[in-house]
Design a protein around this motif. Sequence first.
Motif, PDB file in Angstrom:
ATOM      1  N   ASP A 335       0.849  -1.202   0.000  1.00  0.00           N
ATOM      2  CA  ASP A 335       0.000   0.000   0.000  1.00  0.00           C
ATOM      3  C   ASP A 335       0.884   1.251   0.000  1.00  0.00           C
ATOM      4  O   ASP A 335       2.121   1.179   0.049  1.00  0.00           O
ATOM      5  N   GLU A 336       0.213   2.440  -0.083  1.00  0.00           N
ATOM      6  CA  GLU A 336       0.921   3.715  -0.149  1.00  0.00           C
ATOM      7  C   GLU A 336       1.770   3.967   1.084  1.00  0.00           C
ATOM      8  O   GLU A 336       2.899   4.479   1.003  1.00  0.00           O
ATOM      9  N   LYS A 357       3.733  12.725  -3.983  1.00  0.00           N
ATOM     10  CA  LYS A 357       2.476  12.107  -4.475  1.00  0.00           C
ATOM     11  C   LYS A 357       1.865  11.182  -3.424  1.00  0.00           C
ATOM     12  O   LYS A 357       0.641  11.157  -3.233  1.00  0.00           O
ATOM     13  N   SER A 361      -1.739  11.645  -1.385  1.00  0.00           N
ATOM     14  CA  SER A 361      -2.767  10.594  -1.383  1.00  0.00           C
ATOM     15  C   SER A 361      -3.172  10.204   0.021  1.00  0.00           C
ATOM     16  O   SER A 361      -4.346   9.977   0.297  1.00  0.00           O
ATOM     17  N   ASN A 365      -6.265  15.111  -0.631  1.00  0.00           N
ATOM     18  CA  ASN A 365      -7.340  14.573  -1.461  1.00  0.00           C
ATOM     19  C   ASN A 365      -6.820  14.003  -2.774  1.00  0.00           C
ATOM     20  O   ASN A 365      -7.584  13.759  -3.703  1.00  0.00           O
ATOM     21  N   GLY A 366      -5.506  13.856  -2.886  1.00  0.00           N
ATOM     22  CA  GLY A 366      -4.939  13.375  -4.142  1.00  0.00           C
ATOM     23  C   GLY A 366      -5.178  11.893  -4.366  1.00  0.00           C
ATOM     24  O   GLY A 366      -5.297  11.114  -3.430  1.00  0.00           O
ATOM     25  N   LYS A 367      -5.262  11.513  -5.635  1.00  0.00           N
ATOM     26  CA  LYS A 367      -5.429  10.120  -6.016  1.00  0.00           C
ATOM     27  C   LYS A 367      -4.271   9.689  -6.890  1.00  0.00           C
ATOM     28  O   LYS A 367      -3.869  10.420  -7.788  1.00  0.00           O
ATOM     29  N   ILE A 368      -3.752   8.504  -6.632  1.00  0.00           N
ATOM     30  CA  ILE A 368      -2.585   8.024  -7.380  1.00  0.00           C
ATOM     31  C   ILE A 368      -2.794   6.572  -7.781  1.00  0.00           C
ATOM     32  O   ILE A 368      -3.652   5.868  -7.258  1.00  0.00           O
ATOM     33  N   ASN A 369      -1.954   6.161  -8.724  1.00  0.00           N
ATOM     34  CA  ASN A 369      -1.863   4.750  -9.119  1.00  0.00           C
ATOM     35  C   ASN A 369      -0.615   4.179  -8.459  1.00  0.00           C
ATOM     36  O   ASN A 369       0.518   4.568  -8.791  1.00  0.00           O
ATOM     37  N   LEU A 370      -0.806   3.270  -7.499  1.00  0.00           N
ATOM     38  CA  LEU A 370       0.304   2.764  -6.695  1.00  0.00           C
ATOM     39  C   LEU A 370       1.371   2.104  -7.564  1.00  0.00           C
ATOM     40  O   LEU A 370       2.583   2.330  -7.374  1.00  0.00           O
TER      41      LEU A 370
END
Length: 381
Positions: A335-336, A357, A361, A365-370
Amino acid sequence: MKNNLGKTYACLIFFLLSFISLQAEDFTYAFNANTQSPYVKEPVILTLDVNQTNHDVVLLFNLTINKSEDYTFQRLDIKETDSYHNAKIHYVYLIYPLRSGDINVTFNLLKKVTTDDSVAYSFSGDRDNVKGLVTVDTNVILPPVELKVKPLPSGTTLVGDFTLTHSIKKHQAKAYEPLPFQVQIKGLGYPPLLDTLLPQEGNFTRFTEKPIVNSFANTVGTQSNVTYPMALSHSTSFTLPPLVLKAFNPKTEISYTLTVPEQHFDIQEVVTDSLVDTIDAPDMLEEDWSWLSTLLGYIVVFTAGYLTALSWKWKKKSISNTRHPLIQKIQDCKDEKALLQVLIAADNKRFTPSIEKLEASLYGNGKINLNKVKQEAEEQI
């Protein structure tokens, strides 16, 4: 003290005599044997008559001869007069003594006493509801029948009055072809059952089957007709010696012989030279080595495949061994948060964009692709 013992013995004898007397009051019996000095395996016809004398009770009887290695026996007949208070039974047995000397034929007689009421009660009800007959059972000791058995003449095989016939379909055959041979023994006497009729000497091949037995017993003995099916074979001509069976007739006390005369068989021998000819059939096989090239082709293909797999495994292992340890840690992150900890612990400014980044996340409120972030971090190593 002696007087007391004498009185005790007297009472005991009186009790036994009283018991026997009571037995005798219920019925009488009588044995009769056609001979008491038979030869070994001579038939003895034994009869036993039982007559009820106590007519106040209902009597039933069950008589058997005790088994013994000294004789064989067979019940031929039993006649009963079933009047409830006047029972009369006539037993007929056929006995064959099996050894010479003194032999005692012993019996087991079971006497059953009941009443008219018990008999009527046992037969009351329908066919599917028959009640048991209540009886008082007593084993009665009968005296044995003594036989003084005479020995047979030396070498006797059959006992009785027999005849022998034989049948041989042919006396010529090819090598190893079976020659059917049959012997039939019939007559009156102890059943003529033998282990074998063929002699042990002689190098011919013997084929035997179980004898075919037809016999029935009556008051004069046992009438038998026994057939011995056999066959002979050999590769060369041979002679079957005479078959001689010594028999004895106990009625006439005369010995006699049953004989199959000497038999000669002509065998058409196989000529050895005729088994080997000058023509190869099939033709001799030419040496063909094409199978070897095919086999080598299979081996080459197998080896190439094996070496390719081995080299790929080695290369993969080599790559794994030279890979930066941080890459493996990054790939193991689930996970992040775990990835963030790994990158911060590396303390390398190149991971700053990836760290920002991840923080956005986790804490914004940021969204990322792990997976994409993992790939960017790996590229910075």
